[in-house]
Design a protein around this motif. Structure first.
Motif: not given
Ligand code: NAP
Length: 259
Positions: A197-218
């Protein structure tokens, strides 16, 4: 480590997959007689069969909606005397509080507050009489660190947390502990759905959103259901009798505080 709970009876709610499944796996591995429930019959039966095979045991399954009286009765009847209760249910949807009606609030409170309280009410006196009990509520990191769009979850789960904080001080003298286990981002179908859902509303691919969200965690990654389940099993173990009334945050350190 021998968790010292082999032969105890556990009811793990909402456990065909995800965090509940992780808890059911770890308790079965510890020799606990596990009963699991969720709404979709084929899924809950398949999960019970898989866990039974993995740990050479018999896991009982109930297809029911744990947020209803009938569902709770079916799950409790199947379990027998409950020594270990893992409270869990689906989370409420995100949104804007201006759009939420009274019915939306009642549904969230029913699922994420009153269902847990009803199950505690049905089991805690038996646990206290038998001088052993473990209650773990799967809530959310949002209990400590609320997110505005998850207001229904923040509100309902904080209600359960407050209720349990009170009664945990009355039950522990009889050997019954009550704790919350607070997931941050764990890689389950629910998290994958949120990321889509977040990828769709940000106009990103699922993979890019996954990488960004995972990287955001310590930790640079999401948690796993296995890690979550084993922590739950430890809280349910014979060794954890002095851990009571706590809210154990599992979020890779995302919540920034010194203690
Ligand atoms: P999940 O992978 O989507 O699994 C949810 C499980 O609950 C499924 O087995 C589902 O099966 C069952 N379920 C849902 N509603 C139910 C009901 N009314 N009665 C019985 N079973 C029900 O979700 P999860 O990620 O494990 O999340 C578990 C809980 O932790 C949720 O409340 C979620 O909001 C919370 N949480 C998760 C995370 C995370 O990162 N994963 C973070 C914070 C909080 P059926 O659909 O067949 O019933």
């Amino acid at each position: 480590m021998d968790l010292g709970i082999a032969g105890k009876n556990a009811l793990v709610c909402a456990a065909s997959k995800g965090l509940g499944r992780g808890c059911a796996d770890a308790l079965a591995e510890a020799g606990v007689n596990v009963t699991i429930c969720s709404r979709t019959e084929a899924d809950i039966n398949a999960t019970a069969e898989a866990i039974s095979k993995a740990y050479d045991c018999t896991v009982k399954s109930v297809a029911c909606d744990i947020t209803t009286d009938a569902g709770r009765k079916a799950a409790l009847d199947m379990t027998g005397d409950v020594d270990i209760l893992v409270n869990n249910a689906g989370g409420p949807p995100p949104g804007n509080f201006r759009d939420w009606t009274r019915d939306d609030w009642i549904k969230a409170i029913d699922s994420n507050m009153l269902t847990g309280i009803e199950l505690i009410k049905a089991t805690v006196d038996g646990m206290m009489a038998r001088k052993f009990g473990r209650i773990v509520n799967i809530t959310s990191a949002a209990v400590k660190s609320p997110i505005a769009i998850l207001g229904l979850s923040n509100g309902a789960r904080t209600g359960l947390t407050g209720f349990c904080a009170g009664i945990a001080r009355d039950t522990v003298r009889e050997g019954v502990t009550i704790n919350g286990l607070l997931p941050g981002p764990f890689e389950t179908d629910r998290l994958r759905g949120n990321l889509e859902g977040r990828a769709k509303s940000a106009g990103m691919t699922y993979e890019a959103m996954y990488e960004a969200a995972a990287a955001d965690n310590p930790a640079g990654r999401f948690g796993t259901s296995e890690e979550f389940g084993k922590t739950c099993a430890f809280l349910c173990s014979a060794h954890a009798g002095f851990i009571n009334g706590q809210n154990v945050l599992m979020d890779g350190g995302a919540f920034r505080s010194s203690m």
